[in-house]
Design a protein around this motif. Structure first.
Motif, PDB file in Angstrom:
ATOM      1  N   HIS A   1      15.293  -1.173 -50.075  1.00 55.18           N
ATOM      2  CA  HIS A   1      16.333  -2.213 -50.163  1.00 55.18           C
ATOM      3  C   HIS A   1      17.685  -1.518 -50.049  1.00 55.18           C
ATOM      4  O   HIS A   1      17.995  -0.612 -50.808  1.00 55.18           O
ATOM      5  CB  HIS A   1      16.235  -2.973 -51.484  1.00 55.18           C
ATOM      6  CG  HIS A   1      17.356  -3.958 -51.670  1.00 55.18           C
ATOM      7  ND1 HIS A   1      17.418  -5.151 -50.990  1.00 55.18           N
ATOM      8  CD2 HIS A   1      18.481  -3.904 -52.455  1.00 55.18           C
ATOM      9  CE1 HIS A   1      18.513  -5.808 -51.346  1.00 55.18           C
ATOM     10  NE2 HIS A   1      19.162  -5.077 -52.227  1.00 55.18           N
ATOM     11  N   ARG A   2      18.497  -1.953 -49.126  1.00 60.15           N
ATOM     12  CA  ARG A   2      19.793  -1.333 -48.862  1.00 60.15           C
ATOM     13  C   ARG A   2      20.871  -1.995 -49.728  1.00 60.15           C
ATOM     14  O   ARG A   2      21.044  -3.217 -49.678  1.00 60.15           O
ATOM     15  CB  ARG A   2      20.143  -1.478 -47.379  1.00 60.15           C
ATOM     16  CG  ARG A   2      21.413  -0.760 -46.941  1.00 60.15           C
ATOM     17  CD  ARG A   2      21.718  -1.109 -45.485  1.00 60.15           C
ATOM     18  NE  ARG A   2      20.599  -0.783 -44.610  1.00 60.15           N
ATOM     19  CZ  ARG A   2      20.453   0.374 -43.973  1.00 60.15           C
ATOM     20  NH1 ARG A   2      21.370   1.324 -44.122  1.00 60.15           N
ATOM     21  NH2 ARG A   2      19.409   0.584 -43.197  1.00 60.15           N
TER      22      ARG A   2
ATOM     23  N   GLY B   1      12.464  -1.868 -41.952  1.00 68.17           N
ATOM     24  CA  GLY B   1      13.379  -2.213 -40.879  1.00 68.17           C
ATOM     25  C   GLY B   1      14.140  -3.470 -41.264  1.00 68.17           C
ATOM     26  O   GLY B   1      14.687  -3.580 -42.360  1.00 68.17           O
ATOM     27  N   ASP B   2      14.133  -4.457 -40.378  1.00 61.86           N
ATOM     28  CA  ASP B   2      14.797  -5.726 -40.666  1.00 61.86           C
ATOM     29  C   ASP B   2      13.828  -6.786 -41.194  1.00 61.86           C
ATOM     30  O   ASP B   2      14.229  -7.912 -41.476  1.00 61.86           O
ATOM     31  CB  ASP B   2      15.478  -6.269 -39.396  1.00 61.86           C
ATOM     32  CG  ASP B   2      16.611  -5.373 -38.931  1.00 61.86           C
ATOM     33  OD1 ASP B   2      17.248  -4.737 -39.800  1.00 61.86           O
ATOM     34  OD2 ASP B   2      16.855  -5.294 -37.699  1.00 61.86           O
ATOM     35  N   ARG B   3      12.564  -6.416 -41.338  1.00 64.27           N
ATOM     36  CA  ARG B   3      11.534  -7.387 -41.712  1.00 64.27           C
ATOM     37  C   ARG B   3      11.297  -7.389 -43.230  1.00 64.27           C
ATOM     38  O   ARG B   3      11.031  -6.345 -43.824  1.00 64.27           O
ATOM     39  CB  ARG B   3      10.230  -7.056 -40.969  1.00 64.27           C
ATOM     40  CG  ARG B   3       9.074  -7.995 -41.244  1.00 64.27           C
ATOM     41  CD  ARG B   3       7.959  -7.717 -40.256  1.00 64.27           C
ATOM     42  NE  ARG B   3       7.531  -6.327 -40.296  1.00 64.27           N
ATOM     43  CZ  ARG B   3       6.523  -5.872 -41.067  1.00 64.27           C
ATOM     44  NH1 ARG B   3       5.849  -6.713 -41.836  1.00 64.27           N
ATOM     45  NH2 ARG B   3       6.181  -4.594 -41.044  1.00 64.27           N
TER      46      ARG B   3
ATOM     47  N   ARG C   1      12.232  -4.426 -47.589  1.00 63.88           N
ATOM     48  CA  ARG C   1      12.256  -4.514 -46.136  1.00 63.88           C
ATOM     49  C   ARG C   1      11.721  -3.242 -45.480  1.00 63.88           C
ATOM     50  O   ARG C   1      11.966  -2.141 -45.952  1.00 63.88           O
ATOM     51  CB  ARG C   1      13.679  -4.761 -45.627  1.00 63.88           C
ATOM     52  CG  ARG C   1      14.216  -6.161 -45.891  1.00 63.88           C
ATOM     53  CD  ARG C   1      15.590  -6.333 -45.249  1.00 63.88           C
ATOM     54  NE  ARG C   1      16.024  -7.722 -45.262  1.00 63.88           N
ATOM     55  CZ  ARG C   1      16.702  -8.289 -46.242  1.00 63.88           C
ATOM     56  NH1 ARG C   1      17.017  -7.574 -47.313  1.00 63.88           N
ATOM     57  NH2 ARG C   1      17.062  -9.557 -46.172  1.00 63.88           N
TER      58      ARG C   1
ATOM     59  N   THR D   1      10.426 -14.353 -48.256  1.00 61.07           N
ATOM     60  CA  THR D   1      11.422 -15.020 -47.425  1.00 61.07           C
ATOM     61  C   THR D   1      11.877 -16.334 -48.062  1.00 61.07           C
ATOM     62  O   THR D   1      13.066 -16.670 -48.054  1.00 61.07           O
ATOM     63  CB  THR D   1      10.853 -15.279 -46.023  1.00 61.07           C
ATOM     64  OG1 THR D   1      10.471 -14.030 -45.428  1.00 61.07           O
ATOM     65  CG2 THR D   1      11.872 -15.971 -45.132  1.00 61.07           C
TER      66      THR D   1
ATOM     67  N   SER E   1      26.025   0.326 -46.833  1.00 63.48           N
ATOM     68  CA  SER E   1      25.854   0.973 -45.533  1.00 63.48           C
ATOM     69  C   SER E   1      26.989   1.945 -45.276  1.00 63.48           C
ATOM     70  O   SER E   1      28.144   1.693 -45.637  1.00 63.48           O
ATOM     71  CB  SER E   1      25.821  -0.078 -44.411  1.00 63.48           C
ATOM     72  OG  SER E   1      24.699  -0.922 -44.557  1.00 63.48           O
TER      73      SER E   1
END
Length: 306
Positions: A186-187, A158-160, A156, A101, A190
């Motif tokens: 890792h996206r 989910g969103d974490r 990640r 983070t 979308s």
């Protein structure tokens, strides 16, 4: 079966050397049997009732039961060590998430030499300086003194944010120690359908090729072939796998890890005509060749398609 026999059997099954240490409840690092290319890519964990061996290169996991050859007193000692190791593992994972983070906060979106070498001169990504990496994460993340910056790939679930991958100018890749990566991705874009890829450069290549065809998918970098299979289990909607031309392995029945784990899913799957992955294919044959291959996967005509 004794502990030593269980260790030998599990390690042999996945093609790694038994670890020299005998700590319990924590992953012990060792080498695979592929000489220098497999240095540090083996993992073994010893618990009260079983031993699990993992080959990072192939994604293989094998668990072997110990049986009744461990005395009750020894089992209690092992159980205590396992609980201590579990607490440390949780602490390491929390620390890795915090470091990841902080690295994201210290990064800036810009170009990078690694992206240029992969054929994307105008591509931008999260980039962190070597000074920030050393300050936030530690010296072990910087491969050598010549490196100035790295592409930062947040990991990640989910969103974490649970971890991060650093890709340096020379292509060296580093993950944060202790970070959670199983089931993580890792996206890079979308959309409606989902494409699963192993590496970051492959994911960018697939995204670029499909966008050029006016196709707007979700593209996920999954970091390994085994992790693609894990992510595919919870995938909703249509999905596809952009696989790699891995070295055939006896334990996979003469096919590579990419195809082996892709076959464990119900998703259409294909590999590039040449090169180890679709980025290699892009650089050798051009983006139109990649588009033809991806179209073949969607049509179910490429090797491994379901």
């Amino acid at each position: 079966m004794s502990i030593e026999d269980a260790i030998d059997k599990a390690c042999s099954a996945v093609g790694i050397n038994p670890p020299k240490r005998r700590d319990y409840g924590r992953w012990l690092q060792t080498d695979t049997l592929s000489a220098k290319n497999g240095k540090g890519d083996g993992r073994v964990i010893i618990n009260e009732t079983h031993v699990t061996a993992h080959n990072w290169q192939t994604g293989e996991n094998v668990t072997v039961g110990i049986g009744g050859d461990v005395e009750k007193r020894d089992r209690q000692k092992i159980a205590q060590q396992i609980q201590a190791a579990k607490r440390k593992q949780e602490a390491d994972a929390a620390r890795a998430a915090q470091i990841a983070t902080s690295l994201v906060a210290a990064s800036r979106v810009t170009g990078h030499p690694y992206l240029i070498t992969k054929g994307f001169r105008d591509e931008k990504a999260m980039v962190v300086t070597v000074a920030d990496v050393r300050r936030i994460g530690g010296d072990y993340l910087a491969p050598n003194s010549a490196c100035c910056s790295a592409v930062l790939v947040p990991v990640r679930i989910g969103d974490r944010v649970t971890s991060a991958q650093l890709i340096w100018e020379d292509g060296t890749k580093k993950f944060l120690f202790g970070g959670s990566t199983s089931g993580a991705s890792h996206r890079v874009s979308s959309g409606v359908d989902t494409w699963l890829c192993e590496g970051y450069a492959t994911a960018i290549t697939v995204r670029t090729a499909l966008h050029g065809m006016k196709v707007k998918p979700t593209v996920l970098c999954c970091f390994s072939a085994a992790n693609i299979a894990t992510i595919a289990e919870r995938l909703q909607g249509r999905g596809f796998i952009a696989g790699e031309n891995d070295k055939p392995l006896p334990q996979f029945g003469g096919i590579g890890a990419s195809e082996y784990y892709a076959r464990k899913t119900a998703l259409p799957f294909g590999t590039p005509e040449t090169g180890s992955d679709f980025n290699d294919f892009f650089q050798q044959a051009g983006i139109f060749a990649v588009q033809r291959s991806l179209t073949g996967i969607m049509a179910g005509t490429l090797r491994g398609a379901a």
